[in-house]
Write a protein that holds these residues in place. Sequence first.
Motif, PDB file in Angstrom:
ATOM      1  N   GLY A  69       0.708  -1.068   0.149  1.00  0.00           N
ATOM      2  CA  GLY A  69      -0.143  -0.034  -0.063  1.00  0.00           C
ATOM      3  C   GLY A  69       0.954   1.403   0.047  1.00  0.00           C
ATOM      4  N   GLN A  70       0.359   2.315  -0.014  1.00  0.00           N
ATOM      5  CA  GLN A  70       1.115   3.566  -0.082  1.00  0.00           C
ATOM      6  C   GLN A  70       1.033   4.497   0.933  1.00  0.00           C
ATOM      7  N   PHE A  71       0.824   3.798   2.178  1.00  0.00           N
ATOM      8  CA  PHE A  71       0.845   4.692   3.581  1.00  0.00           C
ATOM      9  C   PHE A  71       1.250   3.739   4.612  1.00  0.00           C
ATOM     10  N   PRO A  72       1.862   3.908   5.565  1.00  0.00           N
ATOM     11  CA  PRO A  72       2.260   3.179   6.741  1.00  0.00           C
ATOM     12  C   PRO A  72       1.115   2.668   7.370  1.00  0.00           C
ATOM     13  N   ALA A  73       1.014   1.274   7.767  1.00  0.00           N
ATOM     14  CA  ALA A  73      -0.134   0.385   8.038  1.00  0.00           C
ATOM     15  C   ALA A  73       0.157  -0.375   9.288  1.00  0.00           C
ATOM     16  N   GLU A  74      -0.717  -0.639  10.124  1.00  0.00           N
ATOM     17  CA  GLU A  74      -0.860  -1.675  11.295  1.00  0.00           C
ATOM     18  C   GLU A  74      -1.468  -2.949  10.534  1.00  0.00           C
ATOM     19  N   MET A  75      -0.944  -4.077  10.678  1.00  0.00           N
ATOM     20  CA  MET A  75      -1.447  -5.210  10.045  1.00  0.00           C
ATOM     21  C   MET A  75      -1.550  -6.381  10.926  1.00  0.00           C
ATOM     22  N   PHE A  76      -2.844  -7.008  10.977  1.00  0.00           N
ATOM     23  CA  PHE A  76      -3.038  -8.052  11.732  1.00  0.00           C
ATOM     24  C   PHE A  76      -3.270  -9.415  11.049  1.00  0.00           C
ATOM     25  N   ILE A  77      -2.950 -10.568  11.400  1.00  0.00           N
ATOM     26  CA  ILE A  77      -2.984 -11.705  10.549  1.00  0.00           C
ATOM     27  C   ILE A  77      -3.532 -12.648  11.601  1.00  0.00           C
ATOM     28  N   THR A  78      -4.627 -13.448  10.911  1.00  0.00           N
ATOM     29  CA  THR A  78      -5.414 -14.544  11.747  1.00  0.00           C
ATOM     30  C   THR A  78      -5.199 -15.751  10.976  1.00  0.00           C
ATOM     31  N   ALA A  79      -5.222 -16.892  11.489  1.00  0.00           N
ATOM     32  CA  ALA A  79      -5.068 -18.065  11.055  1.00  0.00           C
ATOM     33  C   ALA A  79      -6.225 -18.765  11.575  1.00  0.00           C
ATOM     34  N   THR A  80      -6.918 -19.411  10.925  1.00  0.00           N
ATOM     35  CA  THR A  80      -8.017 -20.471  11.122  1.00  0.00           C
ATOM     36  C   THR A  80      -7.634 -21.793  10.902  1.00  0.00           C
ATOM     37  N   LEU A 124      -5.200 -18.042   6.185  1.00  0.00           N
ATOM     38  CA  LEU A 124      -4.607 -16.946   6.692  1.00  0.00           C
ATOM     39  C   LEU A 124      -5.518 -15.817   6.369  1.00  0.00           C
ATOM     40  N   ALA A 125      -6.096 -14.898   7.175  1.00  0.00           N
ATOM     41  CA  ALA A 125      -6.858 -13.453   6.708  1.00  0.00           C
ATOM     42  C   ALA A 125      -5.778 -12.039   7.519  1.00  0.00           C
ATOM     43  N   THR A 126      -5.915 -11.138   6.410  1.00  0.00           N
ATOM     44  CA  THR A 126      -5.043 -10.104   7.077  1.00  0.00           C
ATOM     45  C   THR A 126      -6.056  -8.973   7.253  1.00  0.00           C
ATOM     46  N   GLU A 127      -6.059  -7.805   7.910  1.00  0.00           N
ATOM     47  CA  GLU A 127      -6.547  -6.886   8.076  1.00  0.00           C
ATOM     48  C   GLU A 127      -5.580  -5.764   8.478  1.00  0.00           C
ATOM     49  N   VAL A 128      -5.937  -4.497   7.573  1.00  0.00           N
ATOM     50  CA  VAL A 128      -5.053  -3.419   7.531  1.00  0.00           C
ATOM     51  C   VAL A 128      -5.740  -2.116   7.846  1.00  0.00           C
ATOM     52  N   PHE A 129      -4.822  -1.385   8.770  1.00  0.00           N
ATOM     53  CA  PHE A 129      -5.361  -0.100   9.274  1.00  0.00           C
ATOM     54  C   PHE A 129      -4.220   1.076   9.088  1.00  0.00           C
ATOM     55  N   ARG A 130      -4.602   2.120   8.610  1.00  0.00           N
ATOM     56  CA  ARG A 130      -3.848   3.149   8.422  1.00  0.00           C
ATOM     57  C   ARG A 130      -3.269   3.681   9.819  1.00  0.00           C
ATOM     58  N   GLN A 131      -1.800   3.874   9.810  1.00  0.00           N
ATOM     59  CA  GLN A 131      -1.301   4.607  11.087  1.00  0.00           C
ATOM     60  C   GLN A 131      -1.673   5.940  11.440  1.00  0.00           C
TER      61      GLN A 131
END
Length: 131
Positions: A69-80, A124-131
């Motif tokens: 992406g084009q901005f700093p991000a916080e990424m969360f990874i979940t495994a089911t 795996l699933a990812t969630e991303v949030f703008r810092q």
Amino acid sequence: MHSVGLGAVGLSVAGTANACKHKHGKKEKKRASKHNLAPHTKIIGDSWRPIESFGTTEYAITGEVKWTGQFPAEMFITATFYDKRETVLSSDGIDSLSLTPGETGGFQIDYLNENPKEVADYKLATEVFRQ
């Protein structure tokens, strides 16, 4: 899908896309052919394997995630985790990774339940949030 607790505040760009069409693990075990990834994320070299921890053997998914992406991000990874009948055994995640554009970060998601040999598949699933 169980979601990880989120502490980051900001603009959410979470989304889904089917990706990651490589094989995971041994031939006798079915492995995820698709992950549920947010846009601009790529999982690299994920694998389900035994990990030595304080003299005991535990199981975990390890790998890397790349943020394009084009901005700093916080990424969360979940495994089911799934058994051979595709029943959900558990869902676990990691705390956030802070990534800048183009950066890759490593992750390890431990299987916290008993009987890791019952795991036949994972997604795996990812969630991303703008810092």
